[in-house]
Design a protein around this motif. Sequence first.
Motif, PDB file in Angstrom:
ATOM      1  N   ASN A  45      -8.722 -11.386  -1.464  1.00  0.00           N
ATOM      2  CA  ASN A  45     -10.045 -10.802  -1.260  1.00  0.00           C
ATOM      3  C   ASN A  45     -11.074 -11.924  -1.423  1.00  0.00           C
ATOM      4  O   ASN A  45     -10.723 -13.041  -1.808  1.00  0.00           O
ATOM      5  N   SER A  62     -10.987 -12.721  -7.112  1.00  0.00           N
ATOM      6  CA  SER A  62     -10.066 -12.115  -8.072  1.00  0.00           C
ATOM      7  C   SER A  62      -8.620 -12.245  -7.616  1.00  0.00           C
ATOM      8  O   SER A  62      -8.282 -11.893  -6.494  1.00  0.00           O
ATOM      9  N   GLY A  69      -6.219 -10.594  -9.389  1.00  0.00           N
ATOM     10  CA  GLY A  69      -5.992  -9.720 -10.550  1.00  0.00           C
ATOM     11  C   GLY A  69      -4.734  -8.893 -10.502  1.00  0.00           C
ATOM     12  O   GLY A  69      -4.340  -8.304 -11.506  1.00  0.00           O
ATOM     13  N   GLY A  70      -4.085  -8.795  -9.344  1.00  0.00           N
ATOM     14  CA  GLY A  70      -2.907  -7.924  -9.270  1.00  0.00           C
ATOM     15  C   GLY A  70      -1.920  -8.401  -8.221  1.00  0.00           C
ATOM     16  O   GLY A  70      -2.184  -9.350  -7.483  1.00  0.00           O
ATOM     17  N   GLY A  71      -0.767  -7.712  -8.167  1.00  0.00           N
ATOM     18  CA  GLY A  71       0.250  -8.046  -7.167  1.00  0.00           C
ATOM     19  C   GLY A  71       0.685  -9.496  -7.270  1.00  0.00           C
ATOM     20  O   GLY A  71       0.661 -10.112  -8.346  1.00  0.00           O
ATOM     21  N   ILE A  72       1.024 -10.091  -6.158  1.00  0.00           N
ATOM     22  CA  ILE A  72       1.533 -11.462  -6.173  1.00  0.00           C
ATOM     23  C   ILE A  72       0.419 -12.450  -6.520  1.00  0.00           C
ATOM     24  O   ILE A  72       0.679 -13.551  -7.014  1.00  0.00           O
ATOM     25  N   ALA A  73      -0.833 -12.036  -6.302  1.00  0.00           N
ATOM     26  CA  ALA A  73      -1.950 -12.926  -6.632  1.00  0.00           C
ATOM     27  C   ALA A  73      -1.956 -13.250  -8.123  1.00  0.00           C
ATOM     28  O   ALA A  73      -2.254 -14.382  -8.525  1.00  0.00           O
ATOM     29  N   TYR A  84     -11.431  -5.999  -3.000  1.00  0.00           N
ATOM     30  CA  TYR A  84     -10.106  -5.544  -3.418  1.00  0.00           C
ATOM     31  C   TYR A  84     -10.229  -4.127  -3.967  1.00  0.00           C
ATOM     32  O   TYR A  84     -11.334  -3.560  -4.034  1.00  0.00           O
ATOM     33  N   LYS A 102       5.060 -11.130   1.983  1.00  0.00           N
ATOM     34  CA  LYS A 102       4.742 -10.088   2.981  1.00  0.00           C
ATOM     35  C   LYS A 102       3.286  -9.689   2.774  1.00  0.00           C
ATOM     36  O   LYS A 102       2.968  -8.657   2.193  1.00  0.00           O
ATOM     37  N   ASN A 125      -0.512  -8.559   2.829  1.00  0.00           N
ATOM     38  CA  ASN A 125      -1.224  -7.311   3.179  1.00  0.00           C
ATOM     39  C   ASN A 125      -0.408  -6.037   2.888  1.00  0.00           C
ATOM     40  O   ASN A 125      -0.919  -4.938   3.042  1.00  0.00           O
ATOM     41  N   SER A 126       0.879  -6.205   2.546  1.00  0.00           N
ATOM     42  CA  SER A 126       1.739  -5.020   2.513  1.00  0.00           C
ATOM     43  C   SER A 126       1.790  -4.341   1.151  1.00  0.00           C
ATOM     44  O   SER A 126       2.391  -3.285   1.007  1.00  0.00           O
ATOM     45  N   GLY A 127       1.186  -4.955   0.140  1.00  0.00           N
ATOM     46  CA  GLY A 127       1.225  -4.358  -1.197  1.00  0.00           C
ATOM     47  C   GLY A 127      -0.071  -3.646  -1.486  1.00  0.00           C
ATOM     48  O   GLY A 127      -0.346  -2.568  -0.958  1.00  0.00           O
ATOM     49  N   LEU A 128      -0.920  -4.303  -2.271  1.00  0.00           N
ATOM     50  CA  LEU A 128      -2.182  -3.660  -2.676  1.00  0.00           C
ATOM     51  C   LEU A 128      -3.104  -3.394  -1.481  1.00  0.00           C
ATOM     52  O   LEU A 128      -3.923  -2.490  -1.525  1.00  0.00           O
ATOM     53  N   PHE A 129      -2.969  -4.181  -0.432  1.00  0.00           N
ATOM     54  CA  PHE A 129      -3.808  -3.946   0.760  1.00  0.00           C
ATOM     55  C   PHE A 129      -3.273  -2.813   1.654  1.00  0.00           C
ATOM     56  O   PHE A 129      -3.940  -2.386   2.600  1.00  0.00           O
TER      57      PHE A 129
HETATM   58  N1  LIG Z   1       6.089 -11.964  -7.944  1.00  0.00           N
HETATM   59  C1  LIG Z   1       6.283 -11.705  -6.650  1.00  0.00           C
HETATM   60  N2  LIG Z   1       7.110 -12.482  -5.883  1.00  0.00           N
HETATM   61  C2  LIG Z   1       7.280 -12.261  -4.596  1.00  0.00           C
HETATM   62  N3  LIG Z   1       6.671 -11.260  -3.928  1.00  0.00           N
HETATM   63  C3  LIG Z   1       5.865 -10.425  -4.623  1.00  0.00           C
HETATM   64  C4  LIG Z   1       5.605 -10.610  -6.016  1.00  0.00           C
HETATM   65  N4  LIG Z   1       4.713  -9.652  -6.408  1.00  0.00           N
HETATM   66  C5  LIG Z   1       4.432  -8.908  -5.313  1.00  0.00           C
HETATM   67  N5  LIG Z   1       5.137  -9.380  -4.251  1.00  0.00           N
HETATM   68  C6  LIG Z   1       5.082  -8.924  -2.881  1.00  0.00           C
HETATM   69  O1  LIG Z   1       4.030  -9.584  -2.217  1.00  0.00           O
HETATM   70  C7  LIG Z   1       3.617  -8.824  -1.101  1.00  0.00           C
HETATM   71  C8  LIG Z   1       2.112  -8.752  -1.093  1.00  0.00           C
HETATM   72  O2  LIG Z   1       1.670  -7.721  -1.933  1.00  0.00           O
HETATM   73  P1  LIG Z   1       0.403  -7.811  -2.906  1.00  0.00           P
HETATM   74  O3  LIG Z   1       0.126  -6.470  -3.412  1.00  0.00           O
HETATM   75  O4  LIG Z   1       0.601  -8.848  -3.930  1.00  0.00           O
HETATM   76  O5  LIG Z   1      -0.719  -8.346  -1.917  1.00  0.00           O
HETATM   77  P2  LIG Z   1      -1.464  -7.807  -0.615  1.00  0.00           P
HETATM   78  O6  LIG Z   1      -1.395  -8.938   0.314  1.00  0.00           O
HETATM   79  O7  LIG Z   1      -1.040  -6.482  -0.133  1.00  0.00           O
HETATM   80  O8  LIG Z   1      -2.914  -7.593  -1.176  1.00  0.00           O
HETATM   81  C9  LIG Z   1      -3.673  -8.684  -1.591  1.00  0.00           C
HETATM   82  C10 LIG Z   1      -4.636  -8.279  -2.675  1.00  0.00           C
HETATM   83  O9  LIG Z   1      -3.934  -8.089  -3.853  1.00  0.00           O
HETATM   84  C11 LIG Z   1      -4.325  -9.009  -4.864  1.00  0.00           C
HETATM   85  O10 LIG Z   1      -4.756  -8.440  -5.975  1.00  0.00           O
HETATM   86  P3  LIG Z   1      -6.206  -7.942  -6.492  1.00  0.00           P
HETATM   87  O11 LIG Z   1      -6.739  -7.025  -5.426  1.00  0.00           O
HETATM   88  O12 LIG Z   1      -6.973  -9.184  -6.686  1.00  0.00           O
HETATM   89  O13 LIG Z   1      -5.967  -7.234  -7.758  1.00  0.00           O
HETATM   90  C12 LIG Z   1      -5.097 -10.089  -4.149  1.00  0.00           C
HETATM   91  O14 LIG Z   1      -6.063 -10.731  -4.913  1.00  0.00           O
HETATM   92  C13 LIG Z   1      -5.645  -9.347  -2.974  1.00  0.00           C
HETATM   93  O15 LIG Z   1      -6.893  -8.761  -3.262  1.00  0.00           O
HETATM   94  C14 LIG Z   1       4.314  -7.477  -1.228  1.00  0.00           C
HETATM   95  O16 LIG Z   1       5.421  -7.480  -0.324  1.00  0.00           O
HETATM   96  C15 LIG Z   1       4.788  -7.475  -2.667  1.00  0.00           C
HETATM   97  O17 LIG Z   1       5.960  -6.707  -2.808  1.00  0.00           O
END
Ligand SMILES: Nc1ncnc2c1ncn2[C@@H]1O[C@H](COP(=O)(O)OP(=O)(O)OC[C@H]2O[C@H](OP(=O)(O)O)[C@H](O)[C@@H]2O)[C@@H](O)[C@H]1O
Length: 290
Positions: free
Chosen positions: A145, A149, A151-155, A208, A253, A255-259
């Motif tokens: 984003n 931040s 703050g979550g997911g792979i970020a 986000y 992957k 965009n596929s998690g929190l997005f």
């Molecule tokens: N440790 C790990 N190792 C390997 N793969 C992992 C993992 N943890 C999760 N995954 C996978 O990685 C992919 C993307 O999934 P994510 O949800 O992360 O990202 P996204 O691209 O949809 O969304 C971006 C926003 O999420 C964040 O967090 P904040 O909004 O800031 O809180 C950013 O800052 C953005 O804003 C999915 O396949 C998850 O299974």
Amino acid sequence: MQKPQWKGNPEPPPKLYVAWQSSAVTCLVVGGVEGGRICQSSMRCRAGHGRGRIALWSQSMDAWLSQGRTKKRKVDDTVQQHEPVKRTKSENETKPRPQQKSAISRPDSTKTAQPDKPDHVLVVTEEEGDIFDAPPNTLIIHACNCDGSWGGGIALAFKKHYPDAYGKYAAHCKRSGGDLVNTAYLIPPQAGDDSKHFVGCLFTSRHYGRRKDSPTKILAATKPAMLDLLKQVKEFNAKADEGDRVNEVRICKINSGLFKVPWAKTRTVLEGIDVSAEDVKELKVVSPEE
Ligand SMILES: Nc1ncnc2c1ncn2[C@@H]1O[C@H](COP(=O)(O)OP(=O)(O)OC[C@H]2O[C@H](OP(=O)(O)O)[C@H](O)[C@@H]2O)[C@@H](O)[C@H]1O
């Protein structure tokens, strides 16, 4: 190689040249047919045909198609019709191009860019593993984003692995006032970081959480953001010593998690990116075992 779908007509097709790329970037045909013989053709197709935008099309081909086919291909409003391009084919053009093997290639100054006929679209491969367990000089990409931040997911995992890179990302967001969608930020390895990993931030959503952009907007931002990142990699590699350049590119992957954008849609966008002019030709998608 798969033939384009004009079989069924007893007559040979008229001379034509086709450059066809679907709007959903699932299929690419660049080829020529003369007197029923395919002179040059290359095709990448993962999700079928039929949604294509035809950029070059022989007028007489329409008539030929309507003779031999009960169901004519549906052509959308964006079709532009042209007379066939008249030119002589060289021996090279009749042979299929060899597939690029390395993820990164050095520029070939003998080639002239032809916007209608990309030499390469981005090759996307998938494997299971730990994205962070990568050799030195690997670029690791994730979606971000513009609020600064991680703050979550792979970020969050990026923040833990590369705390200095997080500081640079947050400062970049602050400096820009948050207006970064469609762009990217390449963060070279930080001093003292033994991993020697580059971090690639793709700004695919303004905010986000609940204020994140819609899936349509996120997908629309993915291609320009990736192109911006590849441009930055090319510029960086051009100036860096050999041992300091980006050698391999990994991505999660995005965009596929929190997005909440289905991965298949993002993958389709990535696979349609013309990388003819870029150093990076291949992306390795690395995700944890399911
Ligand atoms: N440790 C790990 N190792 C390997 N793969 C992992 C993992 N943890 C999760 N995954 C996978 O990685 C992919 C993307 O999934 P994510 O949800 O992360 O990202 P996204 O691209 O949809 O969304 C971006 C926003 O999420 C964040 O967090 P904040 O909004 O800031 O809180 C950013 O800052 C953005 O804003 C999915 O396949 C998850 O299974």
